[in-house]
Design a protein around this motif. Structure first.
Motif, short mmCIF file in Angstrom:
data_model
loop_
_atom_site.label_atom_id
_atom_site.label_comp_id
_atom_site.label_asym_id
_atom_site.label_seq_id
_atom_site.Cartn_x
_atom_site.Cartn_y
_atom_site.Cartn_z
N LEU A 1 -0.30 9.90 1.94
CA LEU A 1 -0.29 8.30 2.46
C LEU A 1 -1.84 8.40 2.47
N GLY A 2 -2.40 9.21 2.04
CA GLY A 2 -4.00 8.14 2.12
C GLY A 2 -4.37 7.72 0.89
N PRO A 3 -5.78 6.89 0.64
CA PRO A 3 -6.28 6.22 0.11
C PRO A 3 -7.11 7.14 -1.23
N GLU A 4 -7.52 6.78 -2.24
CA GLU A 4 -8.43 7.31 -3.37
C GLU A 4 -8.88 6.19 -4.28
N LYS B 1 0.43 5.79 -7.38
CA LYS B 1 -0.82 5.81 -7.82
C LYS B 1 -1.58 7.66 -7.71
N LEU B 2 -0.70 7.98 -7.68
CA LEU B 2 -0.78 9.45 -7.57
C LEU B 2 -1.69 9.98 -9.31
N TYR C 1 0.47 -0.91 -0.01
CA TYR C 1 -0.16 -0.09 0.41
C TYR C 1 0.72 1.33 -0.38
N PHE C 2 1.71 1.70 1.06
CA PHE C 2 2.91 2.94 1.21
C PHE C 2 3.62 3.15 -0.29
#
Length: 529
Positions: free
Chosen positions: A470-473, A43-44, A36-37
């Motif tokens: 650091l967050g999801p989207e 994934k930006l 994930y990290f």
């Protein structure tokens, strides 16, 4: 035959895209955490093959996609937009009159700023109450009741004679105000086509800045020429227009489908309470970590908003000696920048991603902190709020895509207001720290608010960059109740154009028409970015 294969291929891609947006319970294994990290920066960026689905006209003309909206969808969007705008107007009537109210009630600016803090602290209570009612009973009556309470409380604020009375009415105002964001966001965005959600999110969110802009204009027209109390009386009357408008409109299509699904499931269980508990447990199991993240994210957003707005009029007048006209010009410029930033950045988030759009806007805001705080004028105010509210423009759709669909009003509203709770002391912190920096030779009660606000905003921008990075989207996720249905079997019928599909779990699902999962033939792939 080739056309038939093409149709099936398109829909298989659509189903894979649909399933990719389903939120799964968090996995805390080391491979999952490290994966994930490790994916946060890659994934930006939106893949090139997805961007190829758009034309340059789609990107450069943010309003071209709005022709897809029906009159019904426009109606619900503007119901949400105007209530949210007037909610902001009501809130900023205090921020713009801090000095006037302090003089009238024989209090300090710091004491009156506690009225702002109290509103922010108690908004979570309203979000919990009205969010749950909105998701289970419908959004119509919570909308009407909220606006009615706000009108009554604004009238009460106009009549206060003591500091205790002022705090009491502002506490009630906070509860009433807290319920509106989640309800209004659901009204405005629930039924809108996927391609339009970015720009509509920006327009909706900048109802907040537009409300501030209207408050500045009517402050100059009413409060600065008569009494600060009159602007509160004026604001109370306008809400009746939106209440009447909402009374004659039905619920959104999205909520009607959600209500139907709930009633059918409750009938099979023979208990609405049991079905509600079951849905709540399922949503909490899938979304609990994302909900915590949303609160942390919204704390940063609210710190940036209130840290740059609540004491800004006081800084201009008390520290830099702006008269009413110069202060009005600077505040109008700030909110014009906010409106433009919110629309532009939210629109771009459709093509560059939600997180990257927020990060870019936050960096712009951080770069303009120095001129905004130490060389205040219309230009620096415009630029900083372009960045701050540009990032904010992405919030309604970003929160909606991350929230569980059956509890979207509740989660978006409570996340927003818990963030407000975390940031509730922004103006009081700035006012208190500012008193440690008296400006020599400027007379008593004149402090260096600019220095305090610059340091404060610098810290907030740094926090926001880290939390978003650091967050999801979940960009492009469906907003309806069907979003978390796992699709694995389907067939396409030329006669009725319906999908037959089953869920890969123990729960059976009724046949869905294509529009229920946004899979209009031949259009979904182009909209899936």
């Amino acid at each position: 035959m080739s056309e038939q294969k093409s149709i099936h291929t398109i829909h298989s891609e659509e189903i894979r895209d649909h399933n990719a947006h389903i939120i799964k319970p968090p996995n805390f294994s080391w491979p999952s955490i490290s994966g994930y990290f490790g994916s946060r920066i890659p994934k930006l960026f939106v893949p090139k093959e997805e961007l190829d689905n758009y034309t340059w006209s789609d990107i450069y003309n943010p309003f071209s996609c709005l022709k897809e909206l029906t009159w019904r969808q426009w109606n619900f969007f503007f119901l949400g937009f105007w209530a949210w705008t007037w909610d902001a107007f009501d809130f900023f009537t205090v921020s713009l009159n801090v000095t006037n109210i302090a003089k009238s009630l024989d209090c300090s600016v710091k004491e009156i700023s506690w009225g702002i803090t109290l509103v922010l602290m108690l908004r979570t209570v309203g979000a919990v109450i009205f969010g749950l009612i909105g998701d289970t009973r419908g959004r119509k009556w919570p909308y009407i009741i909220n606006l009615g309470l706000l009108s009554v409380i604004q009238i009460g604020t106009g009549f206060v004679q003591t500091y205790k009375q002022f705090l009491a009415v502002r506490a009630l105002f906070g509860i009433a105000m807290g319920g509106l964001f989640g309800i209004c966001a659901a009204e405005a965005l629930s039924d809108t086509p996927r391609k339009t959600r970015g720009i509509l999110s920006g327009i909706f969110q900048e109802g907040y800045a537009f409300g501030y802009l209207l408050a500045v204009v009517f402050q100059r027209a009413i409060a600065d020429t008569t009494s600060w109390r009159n602007v509160f009386f004026f604001s109370a009357g306008v809400g009746a227009i939106f209440m009447t408008w909402r009374f004659f409109c039905p619920e959104t299509d999205s909520f009607l489908r959600q209500k139907k699904r709930f009633e059918e499931s409750a009938a099979s269980r023979k208990s609405k309470v049991a079905e509600f508990k079951s849905q709540g447990r399922k949503a909490l199991k899938q979304y609990w970590l994302i909900i915590i993240y949303c609160v942390l994210m919204m704390a940063g957003f609210n710190f940036s908003s209130h840290g740059s707005q609540d004491l800004y009029p006081t800084m201009l007048t008390a520290q830099y000696g702006f008269d009413h006209n110069r202060s009005t010009v600077a505040n109008v410029a700030a909110n014009l920048g906010a409106c433009l930033g919110g629309v532009v950045v939210a629109h771009l988030s459709t093509f560059i991603g939600r997180r990257l759009a927020i990060l870019g806007a936050t960096i712009i805001a951080g770069a303009l902190i120095y001129p905004w705080a130490f060389i205040p004028n219309a230009g620096s105010a415009f630029g900083l709020q372009f960045g701050v509210q540009g990032a904010w423009g992405v919030v309604p759709i970003h929160l909606s895509e991350l929230s569980p669909p059956q509890f979207r009003s509740f989660v978006t509203g409570v996340s927003y207001q818990l963030g407000n709770l975390c940031s509730s002391a922004s103006s009081t912190i700035e006012a208190t720290i500012g008193e440690r920096f008296p400006i020599k030779g400027a007379g008593p009660g004149v402090y260096d608010y600019g220095k305090t606000m610059a340091i404060f905003m610098g810290c907030v921008c740094a926090y926001q960059i880290i939390i978003i990075l650091l967050g999801p989207e979940n960009r492009g996720a469906d907003l309806g109740i069907e979003r978390d249905d796992v699709l694995d079997e389907y067939s396409f019928h030329d006669d009725d154009e319906e999908f037959e599909r089953k869920k890969s779990s123990e729960d059976s699902i009724d046949i869905l028409k294509p529009e229920l999962i946004h899979t209009e033939k031949g259009s979904r792939v182009a909209d899936s970015v």
